[in-house]
Design an enzyme around this catalytic site. Structure first.
Site, short mmCIF file in Angstrom:
data_model
loop_
_atom_site.label_atom_id
_atom_site.label_comp_id
_atom_site.label_asym_id
_atom_site.label_seq_id
_atom_site.Cartn_x
_atom_site.Cartn_y
_atom_site.Cartn_z
N ILE A 83 0.85 -1.29 0.22
CA ILE A 83 0.05 -0.13 -0.06
C ILE A 83 0.82 1.14 0.00
O ILE A 83 1.98 1.26 0.63
CB ILE A 83 -0.84 0.11 1.23
CG1 ILE A 83 -2.19 1.19 1.28
CG2 ILE A 83 -0.17 0.22 2.51
CD1 ILE A 83 -3.17 0.77 2.13
N HIS A 86 -0.80 8.49 -2.65
CA HIS A 86 -0.47 9.49 -3.75
C HIS A 86 -1.31 10.79 -3.42
O HIS A 86 -2.41 10.62 -3.07
CB HIS A 86 -0.78 8.96 -5.33
CG HIS A 86 -0.06 7.76 -5.57
ND1 HIS A 86 1.24 7.63 -5.53
CD2 HIS A 86 -0.37 6.58 -6.03
CE1 HIS A 86 1.65 6.56 -6.14
NE2 HIS A 86 0.61 5.80 -6.26
N LEU A 161 7.09 5.28 -10.05
CA LEU A 161 7.62 5.87 -8.93
C LEU A 161 6.86 6.93 -8.65
O LEU A 161 6.22 7.68 -9.35
CB LEU A 161 9.31 6.24 -9.29
CG LEU A 161 9.38 7.13 -10.20
CD1 LEU A 161 9.16 8.79 -9.53
CD2 LEU A 161 10.91 7.11 -10.47
N CYS A 178 4.21 1.10 2.26
CA CYS A 178 4.78 -0.20 1.54
C CYS A 178 4.95 -1.32 2.39
O CYS A 178 5.91 -2.18 2.05
CB CYS A 178 6.20 0.38 1.03
SG CYS A 178 5.95 1.81 -0.39
#
EC number: 2.3.1.181
Length: 234
Positions: A83, A86, A161, A178
């Site tokens: 996970i 953004h 990225l 993450c």
């Protein structure tokens, strides 16, 4: 003598995650068919959490019903990784490139994405490095500044990225970023000891670092309008 490598760069501004995903899927098909050259989408998203194909929902620390309260969306994807978040003032690069034509495998590709973010950080006096074993992305000591999550289909890449210029870091408090617990998330704004230029300047410099690291000979810059017109015509 090898053919000259050309990269089309599309500045997309702020775009909804679902729309960006749909566009990537189309561009992947076009790249496989040889309709377009290597292409990179440079953009930002509204507040959005995304989960990779492992579906690690337990790393989302708030109920789904609370996402709307904090102004965020959740999307499931087919990229690798765990996970992540953004949002505005976070630079997103989605490369749609043919790895085989460049002689790259998945590992070297990810390493070059890491080097892209490390190089940008160094331009503002920040010393970043790849994560330790089991820690993906790019770090400033024990603080994560950049995330990577990629998908490769028949040698064509998508996703990419996310580099933190100056996002609202409070959004990261609602996830295990993450999948790595007890680690802090940081940003270029927080780490740099120099005054940063406008975020679009920083984002364009990130693209320039990508171009250099991946060895492209020339670039063609486009805006979102030209890309959407092209999409509508096909």
């Amino acid at each position: 003598m090898r053919a000259r490598r050309v990269l089309e760069i599309c500045r997309m501004g702020v775009i909804n995650y679902a729309d960006a995903l749909k566009l990537q899927e189309k561009l992947v098909l076009d790249r496989k068919a040889g309709i377009i050259p290597d292409t990179i989408l440079s953009l930002q998203h509204p507040p959005t959490y995304t989960l990779g194909k492992r579906r690690t929902d337990h790393n989302l620390l708030i109920p789904l019903s609370d996402l709307k309260k904090i102004g965020a969306q959740l999307h499931y994807t087919q990229r690798g990784g765990d996970i992540t978040f953004h949002g505005p003032r976070q630079a997103i690069l989605y490369p749609i490139i043919a790895l085989r034509e460049m002689g790259l495998g998945a590992r070297l590709y990810v390493e070059k994405l890491e080097r892209t973010m490390i190089e940008l950080s160094s331009q503002y006096g920040v010393r970043a490095s790849p994560g330790k074993s089991g820690e993906t992305g790019v770090w400033v000591e024990e603080r994560k500044i950049g995330a990577i999550g990629v998908r490769i289909s028949n040698g064509i890449t998508s996703h990419g990225l996310a580099y933190n210029i100056d996002p609202d870091l409070r959004y990261f408090e609602h996830i295990v970023p993450c999948g790595i617990a007890n680690k802090e998330v940081t940003s270029l704004k927080r780490e740099a000891e120099v005054e940063l230029p406008a975020e679009d300047v920083v984002q364009d410099r990130l693209v320039s670092c990508f171009v250099e690291i991946f060895g492209y000979d020339s670039t063609v810059w486009k805006d979102s309008d030209s890309l959407m017109v092209s999409e509508g015509e096909t």
